[in-house]
Design a protein around this motif. Structure first.
Motif, PDB file in Angstrom:
ATOM      1  N   ARG A 154      -5.835 -42.648  13.959  1.00 22.73           N
ATOM      2  CA  ARG A 154      -5.855 -41.210  14.273  1.00 22.73           C
ATOM      3  C   ARG A 154      -7.266 -40.653  14.092  1.00 22.73           C
ATOM      4  O   ARG A 154      -7.743 -39.822  14.876  1.00 22.73           O
ATOM      5  CB  ARG A 154      -4.889 -40.461  13.375  1.00 22.73           C
ATOM      6  CG  ARG A 154      -3.451 -40.552  13.846  1.00 22.73           C
ATOM      7  CD  ARG A 154      -2.596 -39.588  13.083  1.00 22.73           C
ATOM      8  NE  ARG A 154      -2.787 -39.775  11.653  1.00 22.73           N
ATOM      9  CZ  ARG A 154      -1.833 -39.991  10.778  1.00 22.73           C
ATOM     10  NH1 ARG A 154      -0.597 -40.001  11.150  1.00 22.73           N
ATOM     11  NH2 ARG A 154      -2.117 -40.172   9.533  1.00 22.73           N
ATOM     12  N   LYS A 155      -7.936 -41.130  13.027  1.00 26.67           N
ATOM     13  CA  LYS A 155      -9.294 -40.665  12.784  1.00 26.67           C
ATOM     14  C   LYS A 155     -10.185 -41.071  13.951  1.00 26.67           C
ATOM     15  O   LYS A 155     -10.984 -40.266  14.446  1.00 26.67           O
ATOM     16  CB  LYS A 155      -9.830 -41.246  11.466  1.00 26.67           C
ATOM     17  CG  LYS A 155     -11.244 -40.846  11.167  1.00 26.67           C
ATOM     18  CD  LYS A 155     -11.735 -41.501   9.897  1.00 26.67           C
ATOM     19  CE  LYS A 155     -13.202 -41.292   9.719  1.00 26.67           C
ATOM     20  NZ  LYS A 155     -13.756 -42.065   8.647  1.00 26.67           N
ATOM     21  N   ARG A 156     -10.059 -42.326  14.387  1.00 25.04           N
ATOM     22  CA  ARG A 156     -10.862 -42.798  15.499  1.00 25.04           C
ATOM     23  C   ARG A 156     -10.544 -42.005  16.768  1.00 25.04           C
ATOM     24  O   ARG A 156     -11.448 -41.594  17.507  1.00 25.04           O
ATOM     25  CB  ARG A 156     -10.595 -44.284  15.745  1.00 25.04           C
ATOM     26  CG  ARG A 156     -11.701 -44.942  16.496  1.00 25.04           C
ATOM     27  CD  ARG A 156     -11.536 -46.447  16.628  1.00 25.04           C
ATOM     28  NE  ARG A 156     -10.643 -47.024  15.625  1.00 25.04           N
ATOM     29  CZ  ARG A 156      -9.528 -47.703  15.889  1.00 25.04           C
ATOM     30  NH1 ARG A 156      -9.181 -47.959  17.100  1.00 25.04           N
ATOM     31  NH2 ARG A 156      -8.763 -48.143  14.937  1.00 25.04           N
ATOM     32  N   GLN A 157      -9.277 -41.768  17.004  1.00 23.17           N
ATOM     33  CA  GLN A 157      -8.885 -40.982  18.192  1.00 23.17           C
ATOM     34  C   GLN A 157      -9.443 -39.554  18.088  1.00 23.17           C
ATOM     35  O   GLN A 157      -9.928 -38.989  19.082  1.00 23.17           O
ATOM     36  CB  GLN A 157      -7.361 -40.927  18.325  1.00 23.17           C
ATOM     37  CG  GLN A 157      -6.762 -42.188  18.831  1.00 23.17           C
ATOM     38  CD  GLN A 157      -5.228 -42.092  18.895  1.00 23.17           C
ATOM     39  OE1 GLN A 157      -4.649 -41.103  18.457  1.00 23.17           O
ATOM     40  NE2 GLN A 157      -4.610 -43.117  19.429  1.00 23.17           N
ATOM     41  N   ALA A 158      -9.379 -39.010  16.872  1.00 23.21           N
ATOM     42  CA  ALA A 158      -9.885 -37.640  16.690  1.00 23.21           C
ATOM     43  C   ALA A 158     -11.385 -37.618  16.928  1.00 23.21           C
ATOM     44  O   ALA A 158     -11.915 -36.683  17.566  1.00 23.21           O
ATOM     45  CB  ALA A 158      -9.552 -37.136  15.298  1.00 23.21           C
ATOM     46  N   GLU A 159     -12.085 -38.643  16.469  1.00 29.17           N
ATOM     47  CA  GLU A 159     -13.536 -38.677  16.682  1.00 29.17           C
ATOM     48  C   GLU A 159     -13.832 -38.876  18.169  1.00 29.17           C
ATOM     49  O   GLU A 159     -14.762 -38.277  18.704  1.00 29.17           O
ATOM     50  CB  GLU A 159     -14.159 -39.805  15.856  1.00 29.17           C
ATOM     51  CG  GLU A 159     -14.292 -39.462  14.406  1.00 29.17           C
ATOM     52  CD  GLU A 159     -14.908 -40.604  13.603  1.00 29.17           C
ATOM     53  OE1 GLU A 159     -15.323 -41.637  14.178  1.00 29.17           O
ATOM     54  OE2 GLU A 159     -14.955 -40.466  12.373  1.00 29.17           O
ATOM     55  N   LYS A 170     -15.846 -36.310  20.415  1.00 30.55           N
ATOM     56  CA  LYS A 170     -17.020 -36.708  21.183  1.00 30.55           C
ATOM     57  C   LYS A 170     -16.804 -36.362  22.645  1.00 30.55           C
ATOM     58  O   LYS A 170     -17.736 -35.965  23.356  1.00 30.55           O
ATOM     59  CB  LYS A 170     -17.276 -38.199  21.046  1.00 30.55           C
ATOM     60  CG  LYS A 170     -17.923 -38.581  19.756  1.00 30.55           C
ATOM     61  CD  LYS A 170     -18.217 -40.055  19.768  1.00 30.55           C
ATOM     62  CE  LYS A 170     -18.749 -40.522  18.471  1.00 30.55           C
ATOM     63  NZ  LYS A 170     -18.998 -41.916  18.427  1.00 30.55           N
ATOM     64  N   ALA A 171     -15.584 -36.502  23.072  1.00 29.18           N
ATOM     65  CA  ALA A 171     -15.307 -36.201  24.464  1.00 29.18           C
ATOM     66  C   ALA A 171     -15.412 -34.693  24.712  1.00 29.18           C
ATOM     67  O   ALA A 171     -15.772 -34.252  25.799  1.00 29.18           O
ATOM     68  CB  ALA A 171     -13.912 -36.714  24.832  1.00 29.18           C
ATOM     69  N   LEU A 172     -15.125 -33.894  23.741  1.00 32.54           N
ATOM     70  CA  LEU A 172     -15.194 -32.459  23.898  1.00 32.54           C
ATOM     71  C   LEU A 172     -16.637 -31.951  23.785  1.00 32.54           C
ATOM     72  O   LEU A 172     -17.001 -30.928  24.357  1.00 32.54           O
ATOM     73  CB  LEU A 172     -14.344 -31.764  22.808  1.00 32.54           C
ATOM     74  CG  LEU A 172     -12.849 -31.925  22.986  1.00 32.54           C
ATOM     75  CD1 LEU A 172     -12.123 -31.310  21.789  1.00 32.54           C
ATOM     76  CD2 LEU A 172     -12.371 -31.280  24.248  1.00 32.54           C
ATOM     77  N   ARG A 173     -17.443 -32.611  23.190  1.00 32.01           N
ATOM     78  CA  ARG A 173     -18.848 -32.205  23.071  1.00 32.01           C
ATOM     79  C   ARG A 173     -19.614 -32.935  24.159  1.00 32.01           C
ATOM     80  O   ARG A 173     -19.648 -34.117  24.239  1.00 32.01           O
ATOM     81  CB  ARG A 173     -19.410 -32.664  21.750  1.00 32.01           C
ATOM     82  CG  ARG A 173     -19.083 -31.790  20.667  1.00 32.01           C
ATOM     83  CD  ARG A 173     -19.977 -32.182  19.564  1.00 32.01           C
ATOM     84  NE  ARG A 173     -19.529 -31.639  18.351  1.00 32.01           N
ATOM     85  CZ  ARG A 173     -20.114 -31.777  17.241  1.00 32.01           C
ATOM     86  NH1 ARG A 173     -21.176 -32.466  17.160  1.00 32.01           N
ATOM     87  NH2 ARG A 173     -19.679 -31.240  16.191  1.00 32.01           N
TER      88      ARG A 173
END
Length: 154
Positions: free
Chosen positions: A141-146, A150-153
């Motif tokens: 989940r942490k990796r997905q959140a990161e 990253k995809a949002l920035r």
């Protein structure tokens, strides 16, 4: 049995002598009569021989009795020693049984403790496996959140 027969023979000889003596007293023989009759001398010699034989058998019986008494004393002593040793061995055996029971009880307690510890180890390993799964899921989940961040920035 042989000794009993010998004693009975001695009694028989003494009884015959006693009866002859009593018969002679009752007959009221003449006290001035010093010369024994020829038949009486033979009978007296025969009775003396029987008396010697009875005395000899009595002596042998007495020796046998003493020998048996000595043997009985020795055997009694030996039996007393065996009894003492037996008592000591029984006491030692009782002590060993007690020690064995104590060790068996201790072994059972240890077995129960080992089984309990194995159960706790299994429970801890199950919890650890669960924690690892949760850790892997949390890391995913942490990796997905990161990745999402990253995809949002841009």
């Amino acid at each position: 049995i042989e000794e009993r027969k010998t004693i009975m023979d001695q009694r028989s000889v003494f009884e015959r002598l006693r009866n002859q003596f009593l018969d002679a007293q009752q007959a009221g023989g003449d006290p001035d009569e010093d010369a024994p009759v020829l038949g009486d001398a033979a009978k007296e010699a025969e009775l003396e021989e029987e008396l010697r034989q009875a005395t000899r058998e009595n002596s042998e019986a007495q020796m046998r009795i003493r020998s048996l008494q000595d043997e009985l004393f020795d055997k009694t002593d030996e039996a007393a020693n065996f009894l003492r040793e037996s008592s000591m061995v029984q006491a030692e055996l009782a002590d060993l049984k007690f020690q064995l029971e104590q060790e068996v009880a201790g072994g059972r307690r240890q077995t129960t403790d080992v089984i309990e510890l194995q159960g706790r180890i299994q429970t801890n390993e199950d919890e650890m496996s669960s924690f690892r799964k949760r850790l892997v899921a949390t890391e995913d989940r942490k990796r997905q959140a990161e990745e999402e961040r990253k995809a949002l920035r841009p």
